[in-house]
Design a protein around this motif. Structure first.
Motif, PDB file in Angstrom:
ATOM      1  N   THR A 118     -12.014  11.361  -8.322  1.00 53.37           N
ATOM      2  CA  THR A 118     -13.037  10.359  -8.637  1.00 53.37           C
ATOM      3  C   THR A 118     -12.421   9.142  -9.322  1.00 53.37           C
ATOM      4  N   THR A 119     -12.250   9.227 -10.622  1.00 50.18           N
ATOM      5  CA  THR A 119     -11.805   8.087 -11.427  1.00 50.18           C
ATOM      6  C   THR A 119     -10.468   7.524 -10.976  1.00 50.18           C
ATOM      7  N   MET A 120      -9.512   8.396 -10.628  1.00 49.49           N
ATOM      8  CA  MET A 120      -8.169   7.940 -10.307  1.00 49.49           C
ATOM      9  C   MET A 120      -8.078   7.206  -8.970  1.00 49.49           C
ATOM     10  N   ARG A 121      -9.168   7.177  -8.207  1.00 49.00           N
ATOM     11  CA  ARG A 121      -9.150   6.453  -6.942  1.00 49.00           C
ATOM     12  C   ARG A 121      -9.619   5.009  -7.116  1.00 49.00           C
ATOM     13  N   ASN A 122      -9.731   4.582  -8.376  1.00 47.55           N
ATOM     14  CA  ASN A 122     -10.053   3.202  -8.688  1.00 47.55           C
ATOM     15  C   ASN A 122      -8.925   2.289  -8.195  1.00 47.55           C
ATOM     16  N   LEU A 123      -9.273   1.241  -7.477  1.00 49.74           N
ATOM     17  CA  LEU A 123      -8.259   0.371  -6.885  1.00 49.74           C
ATOM     18  C   LEU A 123      -7.430  -0.371  -7.928  1.00 49.74           C
ATOM     19  N   TRP A 124      -7.995  -0.597  -9.110  1.00 50.47           N
ATOM     20  CA  TRP A 124      -7.204  -1.243 -10.161  1.00 50.47           C
ATOM     21  C   TRP A 124      -6.083  -0.315 -10.627  1.00 50.47           C
ATOM     22  N   ILE A 125      -6.358   0.975 -10.673  1.00 53.08           N
ATOM     23  CA  ILE A 125      -5.312   1.943 -11.029  1.00 53.08           C
ATOM     24  C   ILE A 125      -4.241   1.971  -9.946  1.00 53.08           C
ATOM     25  N   ILE A 126      -4.669   1.927  -8.696  1.00 43.73           N
ATOM     26  CA  ILE A 126      -3.723   1.925  -7.583  1.00 43.73           C
ATOM     27  C   ILE A 126      -2.830   0.687  -7.618  1.00 43.73           C
ATOM     28  N   VAL A 127      -3.389  -0.450  -7.964  1.00 48.04           N
ATOM     29  CA  VAL A 127      -2.601  -1.683  -8.091  1.00 48.04           C
ATOM     30  C   VAL A 127      -1.483  -1.503  -9.116  1.00 48.04           C
ATOM     31  N   VAL A 128      -1.839  -0.947 -10.278  1.00 41.97           N
ATOM     32  CA  VAL A 128      -0.863  -0.763 -11.355  1.00 41.97           C
ATOM     33  C   VAL A 128       0.238   0.205 -10.931  1.00 41.97           C
ATOM     34  N   THR A 129      -0.138   1.334 -10.336  1.00 41.21           N
ATOM     35  CA  THR A 129       0.867   2.336  -9.954  1.00 41.21           C
ATOM     36  C   THR A 129       1.757   1.847  -8.811  1.00 41.21           C
ATOM     37  N   LEU A 130       1.178   1.118  -7.870  1.00 41.28           N
ATOM     38  CA  LEU A 130       1.996   0.552  -6.792  1.00 41.28           C
ATOM     39  C   LEU A 130       3.081  -0.356  -7.354  1.00 41.28           C
ATOM     40  N   ALA A 131       2.677  -1.279  -8.232  1.00 44.00           N
ATOM     41  CA  ALA A 131       3.630  -2.239  -8.781  1.00 44.00           C
ATOM     42  C   ALA A 131       4.623  -1.573  -9.725  1.00 44.00           C
ATOM     43  N   LEU A 132       4.124  -0.708 -10.619  1.00 43.80           N
ATOM     44  CA  LEU A 132       4.993  -0.080 -11.618  1.00 43.80           C
ATOM     45  C   LEU A 132       6.073   0.770 -10.976  1.00 43.80           C
ATOM     46  N   PHE A 133       5.687   1.625 -10.033  1.00 46.06           N
ATOM     47  CA  PHE A 133       6.686   2.487  -9.413  1.00 46.06           C
ATOM     48  C   PHE A 133       7.544   1.731  -8.401  1.00 46.06           C
ATOM     49  N   GLY A 134       7.067   0.590  -7.943  1.00 45.38           N
ATOM     50  CA  GLY A 134       7.927  -0.272  -7.146  1.00 45.38           C
ATOM     51  C   GLY A 134       9.071  -0.812  -7.991  1.00 45.38           C
ATOM     52  N   VAL A 135       8.749  -1.259  -9.203  1.00 42.26           N
ATOM     53  CA  VAL A 135       9.765  -1.770 -10.122  1.00 42.26           C
ATOM     54  C   VAL A 135      10.744  -0.659 -10.526  1.00 42.26           C
ATOM     55  N   LEU A 136      10.201   0.543 -10.841  1.00 44.32           N
ATOM     56  CA  LEU A 136      11.056   1.658 -11.249  1.00 44.32           C
ATOM     57  C   LEU A 136      12.000   2.084 -10.124  1.00 44.32           C
ATOM     58  N   LEU A 137      11.472   2.142  -8.894  1.00 50.19           N
ATOM     59  CA  LEU A 137      12.309   2.515  -7.751  1.00 50.19           C
ATOM     60  C   LEU A 137      13.421   1.492  -7.561  1.00 50.19           C
ATOM     61  N   TRP A 138      13.081   0.225  -7.639  1.00 46.71           N
ATOM     62  CA  TRP A 138      14.055  -0.861  -7.491  1.00 46.71           C
ATOM     63  C   TRP A 138      15.138  -0.748  -8.570  1.00 46.71           C
TER      64      TRP A 138
END
Length: 287
Positions: A118-138
């Motif tokens: 439910t809550t974790m499927r919020n698109l604002w959360i997805i935005v943060v995790t996409l960007a954050l783990f993109g930076v960490l992977l890089w």
């Protein structure tokens, strides 16, 4: 969900499941954009069975070897002490490491299931995790050495891989992205990190998919579940596309870095922010 939408989401699942870009985020974002609202975690988990069957097919020889050595060491009358746990057999040990790496995601999934769906499927959360783990992977891919292979794995490394996989319960993190990022941070080669990610996903993803399938069988009238016909169609397409992607992905990472995938994650996060601010997408619903 109609047939064309199911075909599109099956293609999307097959293309993104093994790349460190989060297939669940893509299903959530683009499912909404094509008019499916949020396809739901049950649909996502079930079609992931298709891509995991592709893993079973591609790694069938590795899996058969690991399982045979694991059982042989476990039941051998001649095994002594830690030999039953693969102290003298790397394939048997790898079987135990996959089990250790699966524990975190199973425990967290059972405890936080409702919150994840439910809550974790919020698109604002997805935005943060996409960007954050993109930076960490890089960052970790650029800074970490490539010195470890699968044969160098320890139970501590397996547990850390498992934590990376556990974080993928949050849409946008990416199961392969989490495990590969943790693997590169520990100094595993790009190809080794990818192979560990594939193998460690088998029990976790198949287990989650089967569990959701059983639940959906008893809740076919639930509004969040799009129906068995389109779900199975999407899973079949995901299987064939996923198999091709595995072959290509392993060739790519043996030659190139993960930088391109990290940049794509950040760009996708920016794209979703624009759609949210323009009210094309709503955080907890669809388009």
């Amino acid at each position: 969900m109609n047939v064309l939408q199911a075909i599109f989401l099956g293609l999307l699942q097959g293309l993104t499941e093994f790349l460190p870009v989060s297939s669940s985020a893509h299903i959530r974002i683009f499912g909404s954009l094509i008019g499916c609202e949020d396809p739901g975690s049950a649909f996502t988990a079930i079609i992931q069975i298709g891509t995991e069957l592709a893993v079973l097919l591609y790694f069938r020889h590795d899996i058969a070897r690991i399982l045979s050595h694991w059982f042989r060491c476990l039941v051998s009358k001649d095994a002594k002490g830690w030999e039953r746990f693969g102290s003298r057999d790397k394939d048997a040990a790898l079987g135990w490491y996959i089990i250790i790496g699966t524990i975190p995601i199973v425990v967290a999934g059972l405890i936080f299931q409702d919150f994840i769906e439910t809550t974790m499927r919020n698109l604002w959360i997805i935005v943060v995790t996409l960007a954050l783990f993109g930076v960490l992977l890089w960052f970790f891919d650029a800074r970490s050495r490539q010195v470890k292979t699968i044969d160098d794995m320890t139970w501590k490394d397996a547990l850390l891989y498992g934590i990376g996989q556990m974080l993928a319960l949050i849409p946008g993190v990416s199961r392969s992205g989490g495990t590969i990022t943790f693997g590169r941070a520990m100094g595993y080669t790009r190809e080794a990190a990818a192979r560990v990610s594939f193998l460690m996903a088998i029990p976790a993803v198949l287990g989650a998919g089967i569990l959701e399938a059983v639940k959906a069988a008893g809740e076919t009238s639930a509004p969040s579940f799009p129906g068995w016909g389109v779900t199975i169609l999407a899973a079949v397409i995901a299987f064939f596309v996923g198999y091709v992607v595995i072959i290509g992905f392993l060739k790519i990472v043996s030659t190139f870095s993960y930088k391109g995938f990290a940049i794509y994650r950040i760009a996708l996060a920016v794209f979703v922010v624009i759609l949210l601010l323009a009210h094309v997408l709503t955080p907890l619903s669809g388009a």
